[in-house]
Write a protein that holds these residues in place. Structure first.
Motif, PDB file in Angstrom:
ATOM      1  N   ARG A  28      33.005  40.192  43.436  1.00  0.00           N
ATOM      2  CA  ARG A  28      32.074  39.299  42.743  1.00  0.00           C
ATOM      3  C   ARG A  28      31.195  40.064  41.764  1.00  0.00           C
ATOM      4  O   ARG A  28      30.928  39.596  40.652  1.00  0.00           O
ATOM      5  CB  ARG A  28      31.209  38.558  43.771  1.00  0.00           C
ATOM      6  CG  ARG A  28      31.971  37.474  44.542  1.00  0.00           C
ATOM      7  CD  ARG A  28      31.120  36.895  45.632  1.00  0.00           C
ATOM      8  NE  ARG A  28      31.804  35.815  46.334  1.00  0.00           N
ATOM      9  CZ  ARG A  28      31.432  35.312  47.492  1.00  0.00           C
ATOM     10  NH1 ARG A  28      30.355  35.799  48.110  1.00  0.00           N
ATOM     11  NH2 ARG A  28      32.121  34.333  48.055  1.00  0.00           N
ATOM     12  N   ARG A  29      30.729  41.234  42.185  1.00  0.00           N
ATOM     13  CA  ARG A  29      29.904  42.051  41.286  1.00  0.00           C
ATOM     14  C   ARG A  29      30.702  42.483  40.062  1.00  0.00           C
ATOM     15  O   ARG A  29      30.191  42.496  38.943  1.00  0.00           O
ATOM     16  CB  ARG A  29      29.364  43.281  42.030  1.00  0.00           C
ATOM     17  CG  ARG A  29      28.255  42.970  43.037  1.00  0.00           C
ATOM     18  CD  ARG A  29      27.529  44.250  43.434  1.00  0.00           C
ATOM     19  NE  ARG A  29      28.428  45.217  44.044  1.00  0.00           N
ATOM     20  CZ  ARG A  29      28.661  45.306  45.358  1.00  0.00           C
ATOM     21  NH1 ARG A  29      28.052  44.471  46.190  1.00  0.00           N
ATOM     22  NH2 ARG A  29      29.492  46.209  45.829  1.00  0.00           N
ATOM     23  N   ASP A  30      31.969  42.848  40.292  1.00  0.00           N
ATOM     24  CA  ASP A  30      32.815  43.275  39.182  1.00  0.00           C
ATOM     25  C   ASP A  30      33.037  42.138  38.190  1.00  0.00           C
ATOM     26  O   ASP A  30      32.983  42.349  36.965  1.00  0.00           O
ATOM     27  CB  ASP A  30      34.165  43.777  39.702  1.00  0.00           C
ATOM     28  CG  ASP A  30      34.060  45.109  40.433  1.00  0.00           C
ATOM     29  OD1 ASP A  30      33.020  45.792  40.270  1.00  0.00           O
ATOM     30  OD2 ASP A  30      35.004  45.458  41.172  1.00  0.00           O
ATOM     31  N   VAL A  31      33.303  40.939  38.711  1.00  0.00           N
ATOM     32  CA  VAL A  31      33.524  39.787  37.834  1.00  0.00           C
ATOM     33  C   VAL A  31      32.238  39.458  37.073  1.00  0.00           C
ATOM     34  O   VAL A  31      32.261  39.204  35.861  1.00  0.00           O
ATOM     35  CB  VAL A  31      33.997  38.558  38.631  1.00  0.00           C
ATOM     36  CG1 VAL A  31      34.048  37.316  37.737  1.00  0.00           C
ATOM     37  CG2 VAL A  31      35.365  38.817  39.239  1.00  0.00           C
ATOM     38  N   HIS A  32      31.119  39.477  37.778  1.00  0.00           N
ATOM     39  CA  HIS A  32      29.821  39.201  37.153  1.00  0.00           C
ATOM     40  C   HIS A  32      29.573  40.180  36.003  1.00  0.00           C
ATOM     41  O   HIS A  32      29.191  39.777  34.894  1.00  0.00           O
ATOM     42  CB  HIS A  32      28.719  39.318  38.204  1.00  0.00           C
ATOM     43  CG  HIS A  32      27.354  38.965  37.704  1.00  0.00           C
ATOM     44  ND1 HIS A  32      26.579  39.840  36.951  1.00  0.00           N
ATOM     45  CD2 HIS A  32      26.599  37.836  37.849  1.00  0.00           C
ATOM     46  CE1 HIS A  32      25.437  39.275  36.658  1.00  0.00           C
ATOM     47  NE2 HIS A  32      25.414  38.051  37.188  1.00  0.00           N
ATOM     48  N   ALA A  33      29.805  41.468  36.264  1.00  0.00           N
ATOM     49  CA  ALA A  33      29.585  42.493  35.240  1.00  0.00           C
ATOM     50  C   ALA A  33      30.534  42.305  34.063  1.00  0.00           C
ATOM     51  O   ALA A  33      30.136  42.458  32.903  1.00  0.00           O
ATOM     52  CB  ALA A  33      29.763  43.882  35.849  1.00  0.00           C
ATOM     53  N   ALA A  34      31.794  41.966  34.349  1.00  0.00           N
ATOM     54  CA  ALA A  34      32.776  41.772  33.282  1.00  0.00           C
ATOM     55  C   ALA A  34      32.393  40.596  32.397  1.00  0.00           C
ATOM     56  O   ALA A  34      32.542  40.657  31.163  1.00  0.00           O
ATOM     57  CB  ALA A  34      34.162  41.553  33.894  1.00  0.00           C
ATOM     58  N   VAL A  35      31.887  39.541  32.986  1.00  0.00           N
ATOM     59  CA  VAL A  35      31.481  38.351  32.226  1.00  0.00           C
ATOM     60  C   VAL A  35      30.293  38.674  31.330  1.00  0.00           C
ATOM     61  O   VAL A  35      30.276  38.342  30.139  1.00  0.00           O
ATOM     62  CB  VAL A  35      31.139  37.195  33.184  1.00  0.00           C
ATOM     63  CG1 VAL A  35      30.441  36.058  32.432  1.00  0.00           C
ATOM     64  CG2 VAL A  35      32.401  36.678  33.868  1.00  0.00           C
TER      65      VAL A  35
END
Length: 205
Positions: A13-20
C-alpha cells in the motif's frame, strides 16, 4: 491474518501510494496542473483507475498528499540546518540558501500547484514554522553581534522570506546565491560612519 502477511500488504500500500503521488507530481512538473487527470495518473503509476480510486477520491487529494509530504520533508531539512554546527550567522546562511534553492527548484508548475492548494492548512502552518525558525536564528545572531539588532528579529525574518520568494523566478542557481547574499547583507549590523579626519595645522617650514 499472519503478521508477515499484514506487513507485506502494508508495504504494498505504501508503495502504491508513493507511486501515485510521484506520478501526479511528474505530470504537473512536466506539463502543468491541468495535465494531471485520474486516468493519466493511474497510467503513469502503472495501476488501473479502479485501484487508484481505492487510494484517492480525486486529483485534488493526491496533490494535497504530495504537497504535505514535501512540506514535511523541507521543514525537517531546514530545522536540521538551523540546529547544526557553526555560528548563528553561518547556520542562518545555510537555512536561507536551502530555502531559496527549494523555491527555485520547485519551478513555475510548483508555484501554480501551491496557489491551487492555498486552502491547505499545511501551507500556513509551514510558513509559520519557517518564520519561527528564522526569528530564533536572527535573535541568536543579533545577540552575538552577527546581525543587526535595530530591527525586531520577527520583522527581519518576514523580510527574508518575502525577499527570497523571488528565487522561484530566477534563471539559475548562481542568481539564487546572489540573492541570498543580498538578503544577508541587509541583515548585517549597521556600519558606524567613520569619524571625519581631523584637520591638521599646516606644517611650518
Amino acid at each position: 491474518m499472519p503478521r508477515l502477511w499484514n506487513e507485506t500488504i502494508e508495504a504494498h500500500r505504501r508503495d502504491v501510494h508513493a507511486a501515485v503521488v510521484d506520478a501526479a507530481w511528474r505530470l504537473v512538473s512536466e506539463n502543468g496542473l491541468r495535465s494531471a487527470t485520474m486516468s493519466k495518473i493511474a497510467e503513469q503509476a502503472g495501476i488501473g483507475r479502479a485501484t487508484l480510486y481505492k487510494y484517492f477520491p480525486d486529483v485534488e487529494s493526491i496533490l494535497v498528499a504530495w504537497h504535505q509530504e514535501q512540506v514535511g520533508s523541507h521543514l525537517g531539512h531546514l530545522a536540521g540546518l538551523a540546529q547544526g554546527e557553526g555560528s548563528a550567522r553561518d547556520r542562518l546562511r545555510c537555512v536561507l540558501e536551502a530555502y531559496a534553492l527549494m523555491s527555485h527548484r520547485s519551478g513555475q508548475h510548483a508555484a501554480e500547484l501551491v496557489a491551487h492548494l492555498h486552502r491547505d492548512e499545511s501551507v500556513a502552518q509551514a510558513r509559520t514554522q519557517v518564520l519561527g525558525l528564522l526569528t530564533s536564528l536572527l535573535a541568536e545572531a543579533a545577540a552575538a553581534g552577527e546581525t543587526r539588532g535595530d530591527v525586531d528579529p520577527a520583522e527581519l525574518a518576514l523580510y527574508c522570506l518575502h525577499a527570497l520568494s523571488a528565487a522561484g523566478q530566477l534563471s539559475d542557481e548562481a542568481a539564487v546565491h546572489r540573492l541570498v547574499n543580498v538578503v544577508l547583507d541587509a541583515a548585517e549590523p549597521p556600519r558606524l560612519s567613520e569619524p571625519a579626519a581631523a584637520t591638521l595645522p599646516p606644517t611650518e617650514h
